[in-house]
Design a protein around this motif. Structure first.
Motif, PDB file in Angstrom:
ATOM      1  N   ASP A  88       0.842  -1.203   0.000  1.00 55.01           N
ATOM      2  CA  ASP A  88       0.000   0.000   0.000  1.00 55.01           C
ATOM      3  C   ASP A  88       0.874   1.249   0.000  1.00 55.01           C
ATOM      4  N   LEU A  89       2.050   1.082   0.550  1.00 58.93           N
ATOM      5  CA  LEU A  89       3.018   2.192   0.575  1.00 58.93           C
ATOM      6  C   LEU A  89       4.407   1.588   0.462  1.00 58.93           C
ATOM      7  N   SER A  90       5.220   2.078  -0.473  1.00 60.77           N
ATOM      8  CA  SER A  90       6.616   1.631  -0.488  1.00 60.77           C
ATOM      9  C   SER A  90       7.497   2.852  -0.269  1.00 60.77           C
ATOM     10  N   LEU A  91       8.473   2.689   0.596  1.00 60.01           N
ATOM     11  CA  LEU A  91       9.382   3.812   0.879  1.00 60.01           C
ATOM     12  C   LEU A  91      10.806   3.426   0.601  1.00 60.01           C
ATOM     13  N   LEU A  92      11.525   4.351  -0.003  1.00 61.46           N
ATOM     14  CA  LEU A  92      12.908   4.079  -0.365  1.00 61.46           C
ATOM     15  C   LEU A  92      13.800   4.402   0.828  1.00 61.46           C
ATOM     16  N   THR A  93      14.563   3.409   1.267  1.00 59.08           N
ATOM     17  CA  THR A  93      15.415   3.615   2.442  1.00 59.08           C
ATOM     18  C   THR A  93      16.877   3.390   2.060  1.00 59.08           C
ATOM     19  N   ALA A  94      17.771   3.855   2.934  1.00 54.00           N
ATOM     20  CA  ALA A  94      19.205   3.660   2.686  1.00 54.00           C
ATOM     21  C   ALA A  94      19.921   3.449   4.005  1.00 54.00           C
TER      22      ALA A  94
END
Ligand code: UD1
Ligand code: CA
Length: 466
Positions: free
Chosen positions: A130-136
């Motif tokens: 439903d939500l994808s977030l780009l992380t590092a």
């Protein structure tokens, strides 16, 4: 599902200490915002909504004058009159977004965001998130929002640096800011986001925790290790300089892999587009701007600045030459210390030497101007030699006039050509001549003052000081 992109660009960028809106600060001579918009357009979205606020008129004007019509057609501007936070900013664009669309939110202050990572975010969304977030994963996560996960590794939410406990501050996985979700989810959830936090702002990052609590699927997508640095946000001039270097190193590496020889990839600056043939060499401290195209076997000496030029095969540009909006054909040699102003065409084998300025001129095959000369608004034939110190006097104080010089002309040193004027084929002009009329073909003209010898001349002597 159609895609729409929302780009947040309303913040004032206090930490830049500048009156220029943050997103107009430049990387590679382009506003940061333009880089983000160009990348967004590559995803072929139905619309790109740009949220403007602080300095919004200035940003909109810059977009109008600096972006292509094709890109502008996709862009819709929305305004956020008070910068109440990133969730509030997204909410300003939302009425224009189709609820059925997939939505990608990008930050205008993260100019190098790679397209591949955005495609990855969308792919995860297509797979059911439903939500994808780009992380590092960062060695030094200071300043970024941290990704909080449970013992099983599932995302629980994002906590901003200013709201984080000491324990949370130790988390090295950060929120890059890029997210993908749907218009419907944003419509349902944004109104639930409050501003009870250290900054009193409506944080978009609270969306993650809200959705997790509602039992929705939130996916933290780790970006590829080689892209981590490219996801750096710019909040101050130090980060701006770091992002500039990253961009330059990245481009230099691509060029090297494509076969360009760079004397030192760390001392090369691209501020536009460069294309090149085989066996080209670029020495240190060269600046490329606008559209520059090099043929095969072209050598660019140290410290040259090239803007919107085409240089043909086997040409050599010697150090510290500045040129703009000019076309050089094959086997040309220019510099060192030459200046080509806009509007020149140099035919094959032309030589322009040191301290020669050329503007709006067409110079024929094999013609040479080796030293200390100004050629402006001129048409010069083939095989002509222009002596040192020649000046086309193209400006009468009110208007510009043209100088026409034929083929196989010999212009002696220190000649002034008072335009409009014509020198016909095969003519010879004696050194020191002021040319004010047509010089006939194959004739010699010379206007030197008559020679006088005064044999009894006494040079004055210095008076003794008292
Ligand atoms: C934000 C994220 C943080 C993330 C970081 C990545 C939030 C609350 N925090 O922090 O988790 O790690 O980016 O770089 O989102 N903007 C508006 N309107 C506003 C506020 C901001 O348009 O009211 C725009 C800014 O112009 C900027 C972007 O949103 O382009 C991000 O805002 P900024 O204040 O720089 O957020 P960060 O503190 O960097
Ligand atoms: Ca930021």
């Amino acid at each position: 599902m159609a895609l729409e992109v929302i780009v947040l660009a309303a913040g004032m960028g206090k930490r830049m200490h500048s009156s220029l809106p943050k997103v107009l600060h430049q990387v590679a001579a382009q506003p940061m915002l333009f880089h983000v918009l160009t990348t967004a357009a590559q995803l072929e979205p139905q619309a790109i909504h740009v949220v403007l606020g602080h300095g919004g008129d200035q940003v909109a004007a810059a977009m109008q004058s600096g972006l292509s019509q094709e890109l502008l057609k996709r862009i819709k501007i929305c305004s956020q009159s008070q910068q109440l936070g990133t969730a509030h900013a997204v909410a300003q664009a939302l009425p224009q977004v189709d609820p059925k669309s997939q939505v990608l939110v990008l930050y205008g202050d993260t100019p190098l965001t790679p397209k591949s990572e955005l495609e990855h975010l969308l792919q995860v969304l297509n797979e059911g998130a439903d939500l994808s977030l780009l992380t590092a994963q960062l060695d030094n996560p200071t300043g970024y929002g941290r990704i909080v996960r449970d013992a099983q590794g599932a995302v629980l939410g994002i906590v901003e640096e200013k709201d984080a406990s000491a324990e949370q501050k130790a988390i090295r996985e950060i929120n890059t800011g890029m997210i993908a979700t749907t218009g419907q989810i944003l419509r349902d959830s944004l109104p639930q986001i409050g501003n009870h936090n250290a900054q009193g702002e409506y944080y978009l990052t609270d969306l993650a925790g809200l959705l997790v609590q509602a039992g929705r699927k939130v996916a933290g997508v780790a970006c590829a290790p080689e892209n981590i640095a490219l996801l750096s946000g710019v909040n101050n001039k130090l980060q701006l300089a770091q992002v500039e270097r990253l961009y330059q190193e990245h481009k230099a590496q691509q060029f090297l892999l494509d076969g360009l020889t760079l004397a030192d990839p760390k001392r090369f600056d691209l501020r536009g587009e460069l294309t090149f043939g085989h066996d080209c060499f670029i020495d240190i401290n060269v600046i490329i701007s606008g559209k520059v195209s090099l043929g095969n076997n072209v050598v660019i000496g140290a410290g040259c600045v090239l803007q919107d030029v085409t240089i043909g095969d086997n040409s050599i540009i010697s150090p510290y030459t500045i040129m703009e909006r000019s076309q050089l054909k094959v086997h040309t040699t220019v510099g060192p210390f030459a200046r080509l102003r806009p509007g020149n065409v140099l035919e094959d084998e032309v030589h322009i030497g040191n301290f020669v300025e050329v503007k709006n001129s067409h110079i024929g095959l094999g013609t040479k101007a080796g030293h200390l000369t100004y050629l402006g608004d001129s048409e010069i034939g083939a095989g002509t030699n222009i002596g040192a110190g020649t000046i086309t006097c193209n400006y009468d104080g009110a208007n510009k006039h043209r100088t026409t010089i034929g083929n196989n002309v010999f212009v002696g040193s220190d000649t002034q050509l008072v335009a409009p004027v014509t020198v016909e084929d095969g003519a010879t002009i004696g050194a020191g001549t002021t040319v004010t009329r047509t010089v006939k073909a194959n004739c010699l003209v010379v206007t030197r003052a008559p020679w006088r010898t005064i044999e009894t001349y006494q040079r004055p002597t210095k008076q003794p000081k008292n």
